[in-house]
Design an enzyme around this catalytic site. Structure first.
Site, PDB file in Angstrom:
ATOM      1  CB  ALA A  32     -28.430   0.549  13.530  1.00 30.73           C
ATOM      2  N   GLY A  63     -24.412   6.553   2.943  1.00 29.98           N
ATOM      3  CA  GLY A  63     -25.070   7.419   1.960  1.00 29.98           C
ATOM      4  C   GLY A  63     -26.375   8.038   2.447  1.00 29.98           C
ATOM      5  N   GLY A  96     -27.676  10.143   5.895  1.00 25.43           N
ATOM      6  CA  GLY A  96     -27.601  10.688   7.258  1.00 25.43           C
ATOM      7  C   GLY A  96     -28.802  11.583   7.496  1.00 25.43           C
ATOM      8  CB  SER A  97     -29.401  15.203   6.824  1.00 23.39           C
ATOM      9  OG  SER A  97     -28.263  15.652   7.512  1.00 23.39           O
ATOM     10  N   GLY A 107      -8.202  31.184  29.412  1.00 24.16           N
ATOM     11  CA  GLY A 107      -6.903  31.429  28.796  1.00 24.16           C
ATOM     12  C   GLY A 107      -6.219  30.120  28.439  1.00 24.16           C
ATOM     13  CD  GLU A 131     -30.828  11.652  19.423  1.00 25.71           C
ATOM     14  OE1 GLU A 131     -31.928  12.095  19.756  1.00 25.71           O
ATOM     15  OE2 GLU A 131     -30.073  11.027  20.188  1.00 25.71           O
TER      16      GLU A 131
HETATM   17  C1  LIG Z   1     -21.190  11.188  17.755  1.00 29.82           C
HETATM   18  C2  LIG Z   1     -22.218  10.706  16.810  1.00 29.82           C
HETATM   19  C3  LIG Z   1     -23.070   9.689  17.190  1.00 29.82           C
HETATM   20  C4  LIG Z   1     -24.037   9.206  16.305  1.00 29.82           C
HETATM   21  N1  LIG Z   1     -24.838   8.165  16.695  1.00 29.82           N
HETATM   22  C5  LIG Z   1     -25.755   7.666  15.826  1.00 29.82           C
HETATM   23  C6  LIG Z   1     -26.566   6.543  16.194  1.00 29.82           C
HETATM   24  O1  LIG Z   1     -26.486   6.032  17.303  1.00 29.82           O
HETATM   25  N2  LIG Z   1     -27.428   6.054  15.279  1.00 29.82           N
HETATM   26  C7  LIG Z   1     -27.564   6.579  14.028  1.00 29.82           C
HETATM   27  O2  LIG Z   1     -28.365   6.084  13.264  1.00 29.82           O
HETATM   28  N3  LIG Z   1     -26.794   7.637  13.646  1.00 29.82           N
HETATM   29  C8  LIG Z   1     -25.896   8.190  14.509  1.00 29.82           C
HETATM   30  N4  LIG Z   1     -25.092   9.249  14.140  1.00 29.82           N
HETATM   31  C9  LIG Z   1     -25.197   9.753  12.776  1.00 29.82           C
HETATM   32  C10 LIG Z   1     -25.907  11.086  12.718  1.00 29.82           C
HETATM   33  O3  LIG Z   1     -27.285  10.898  12.912  1.00 29.82           O
HETATM   34  C11 LIG Z   1     -25.584  11.731  11.347  1.00 29.82           C
HETATM   35  O4  LIG Z   1     -24.212  12.095  11.394  1.00 29.82           O
HETATM   36  C12 LIG Z   1     -26.444  12.962  11.080  1.00 29.82           C
HETATM   37  O5  LIG Z   1     -27.783  12.592  10.827  1.00 29.82           O
HETATM   38  C13 LIG Z   1     -25.921  13.736   9.866  1.00 29.82           C
HETATM   39  O6  LIG Z   1     -25.757  12.882   8.776  1.00 29.82           O
HETATM   40  P1  LIG Z   1     -24.372  12.866   7.960  1.00 29.82           P
HETATM   41  O7  LIG Z   1     -23.257  12.745   8.930  1.00 29.82           O
HETATM   42  O8  LIG Z   1     -24.512  11.860   6.902  1.00 29.82           O
HETATM   43  O9  LIG Z   1     -24.290  14.319   7.340  1.00 29.82           O
HETATM   44  P2  LIG Z   1     -25.111  14.819   6.048  1.00 29.82           P
HETATM   45  O10 LIG Z   1     -26.480  14.300   6.028  1.00 29.82           O
HETATM   46  O11 LIG Z   1     -24.258  14.615   4.844  1.00 29.82           O
HETATM   47  O12 LIG Z   1     -25.183  16.377   6.367  1.00 29.82           O
HETATM   48  C14 LIG Z   1     -23.984  17.193   6.418  1.00 29.82           C
HETATM   49  C15 LIG Z   1     -24.386  18.554   6.896  1.00 29.82           C
HETATM   50  O13 LIG Z   1     -25.238  19.155   5.932  1.00 29.82           O
HETATM   51  C16 LIG Z   1     -26.061  20.107   6.577  1.00 29.82           C
HETATM   52  N5  LIG Z   1     -27.442  19.884   6.141  1.00 29.82           N
HETATM   53  C17 LIG Z   1     -28.205  18.784   6.303  1.00 29.82           C
HETATM   54  N6  LIG Z   1     -29.423  18.959   5.744  1.00 29.82           N
HETATM   55  C18 LIG Z   1     -29.414  20.217   5.216  1.00 29.82           C
HETATM   56  C19 LIG Z   1     -30.365  20.998   4.499  1.00 29.82           C
HETATM   57  N7  LIG Z   1     -31.584  20.502   4.229  1.00 29.82           N
HETATM   58  N8  LIG Z   1     -30.014  22.237   4.093  1.00 29.82           N
HETATM   59  C20 LIG Z   1     -28.787  22.727   4.358  1.00 29.82           C
HETATM   60  N9  LIG Z   1     -27.839  22.058   5.057  1.00 29.82           N
HETATM   61  C21 LIG Z   1     -28.145  20.808   5.461  1.00 29.82           C
HETATM   62  C22 LIG Z   1     -25.873  19.932   8.087  1.00 29.82           C
HETATM   63  O14 LIG Z   1     -24.987  20.924   8.579  1.00 29.82           O
HETATM   64  C23 LIG Z   1     -25.220  18.588   8.176  1.00 29.82           C
HETATM   65  O15 LIG Z   1     -24.443  18.447   9.332  1.00 29.82           O
HETATM   66  C24 LIG Z   1     -24.152   9.768  15.009  1.00 29.82           C
HETATM   67  C25 LIG Z   1     -23.305  10.812  14.634  1.00 29.82           C
HETATM   68  C26 LIG Z   1     -22.339  11.283  15.513  1.00 29.82           C
HETATM   69  C27 LIG Z   1     -21.451  12.401  15.073  1.00 29.82           C
END
Ligand SMILES: Cc1cc2nc3c(=O)[nH]c(=O)nc-3n(C[C@H](O)[C@H](O)[C@H](O)COP(=O)(O)OP(=O)(O)OC[C@H]3O[C@@H](n4cnc5c(N)ncnc54)[C@H](O)[C@@H]3O)c2cc1C
Length: 410
Positions: free
Chosen positions: A131, A136, A138-139, A344, A368
């Protein structure tokens, strides 16, 4: 001469080939059914079956805790994920999360934590979760806000996590929370939280395009003992990144597995579908597409198993794993899309293998570390390597120092 397989590549040893063969037979016997009607129960059952069959021994490290070896063998992990992904997306997910969810304990856990959690993960009696992500953060994981305040004998957790795989069915969660005021990554500490901890709740179950157990978690004055801390205070970000470093290459392997399955489905269809007096595979347009699909898969597999092999030699593979993950997931998306097109109308019928693959592959380009994040990791890594190895830079640095020293003298 018999047809060669990727397992003949020099990255592998005899034990890898033997395991691949054994797992292939096991998967054919155990993964034929459709698991998607009740994903929670299907995942629990898969984990139990993996435990009984001994596959989960490869998802953890430490023989004393039921692992196959002292360290996780990345090539084995990748072969297992590739094989499972070819047979069932949910099976790959259930296996992978046992590893990622317990990885921090394998790598940084105390003796007591290892004894409590790892044998049960290997037996398939405990389900693990990781977790890190928040609404707020993710990336930009270092921006996380979930708080762990120090209290008498332990910590009090307050905050939320979202998109957590196995959320709702896990027995424990490796959790990353902020323990001090240090900015960004420096203030984060790792913990292991049992699912029955008071003040912990599943705030929402999240449905996604390819059904997996997924949830938003909420911690409200959730008390945990100090012994639940993993690693040192302030080292949590390092713990998270080290866990992801082990498992990132295996995401690439899963993508390769999905892509190989899609190519097989496309070949089966193209060589049997009659049209315009011949088969679909007789058309050069089809052959060109099939050639691109097969070549893309081999390129992705080579990057994947190179990263796995390098890691098993004890090398740092941050760049190689990122190359593998972004190439394999993006390639697999293209291969699967091409397979859907080749089938198709049948390609978009619900529960057709290629339709399922089309939904399964999409999240791998995001979780990831999204593809864009992998691009940054690769770029930073190669720029650093270039700067460290560029002799002209050393000379100019020396010249710069000499000039500065000379200036000072003057
Ligand atoms: C099916 C699934 C399972 C998951 N399981 C887990 C889990 O077990 N544990 C956990 O902790 N999290 C989990 N996650 C969360 C996942 O790690 C996050 O969704 C991911 O890190 C992206 O964060 P966000 O969704 O907040 O997107 P954001 O961080 O808001 O990013 C949105 C998009 O912005 C783009 N982006 C990001 N950085 C940059 C950059 N520097 N420059 C330009 N573009 C960029 C990418 O295209 C990205 O997809 C899971 C997600 C999914 C979809």
């Amino acid at each position: 001469m018999a047809e060669s397989s990727f397992l003949d590549w020099p990255f592998f040893e005899a034990r890898h080939r033997a395991l691949a063969k054994e797992l292939e037979a096991w998967a054919a016997a155990h993964l034929a059914g459709n698991h998607e009607s009740n994903v929670d129960e299907a995942c629990r059952q898969l984990v139990r079956e993996f435990g009984k069959a001994g596959w989960l021994k490869h998802a953890i490290g430490g023989k004393a805790y039921g692992a196959a070896g002292e360290n996780i063998d990345t090539r084995t992990l990748c072969i297992i994920r590739e094989t499972l992904a070819r047979n069932s997306g949910l099976a790959d997910f259930a296996f992978a999360m046992q590893g990622l969810g317990s990885g921090a304990i394998t790598l940084f856990g105390t003796e007591a934590q290892k004894q409590k959690y790892l044998p049960r993960v290997a037996e398939g009696t405990f389900i693990a979760a990781f977790a890190l992500s928040e609404p707020g953060a993710g990336s930009d994981a270092a921006a996380l806000q979930c708080e762990a305040a120090q209290r008498e004998g332990g910590y009090e957790l307050n905050g939320e996590k979202t998109l957590i795989s196995n959320g709702g069915i896990a027995d424990f969660y490796v959790l990353f929370a902020r323990t001090n005021d240090a900015p960004g990554a420096k203030g984060i500490t790792a913990f292991v939280v049992d699912a029955n901890a008071p003040g912990f709740e599943i705030a929402e179950r999240i449905q996604i395009m390819a059904p997996h157990p997924l949830a938003r978690l909420k911690f409200t004055k959730c008390r945990i003992a100090a012994s639940q801390r993993i690693g040192e205070p302030g080292q949590g970000f390092r713990v998270a990144m080290a866990s992801l470093d082990v498992f990132r290459t295996s995401v690439a392997a899963a993508a390769v597995g999905f892509a190989r399955r899609a190519l097989n489905e496309a070949l089966r269809h193209a060589t049997s579908r009659k049209m315009f007096g011949q088969t679909l595979a007789d058309f050069q347009l089809t052959q060109g597409k099939l050639a691109e699909m097969a070549t893309g898969i081999d390129a992705a597999a080579l990057l994947t198993y190179r990263a796995a092999w390098l890691r098993d030699q004890g090398q740092n593979v941050t760049v190689e794993a990122a190359m593998a993950k972004m190439t394999a997931t993006e390639t697999a998306q293209g291969v699967i899309d091409a397979a859907v097109q080749m089938l198709g109308g049948r390609g978009v019928v619900s529960e057709e293998p290629v339709e399922q693959l089309y939904r399964e592959i999409r999240p791998l380009r995001i979780y990831e570390g999204a593809t864009e994040v992998q691009q940054l990791i690769v770029a930073r890594g190669i720029i650093k390597r270039f700067q460290e190895s560029d002799p002209s830079r050393e000379e100019s640095k020396r010249a710069g120092h000499a000039e500065t020293a000379g200036d000072r003298k003057r």
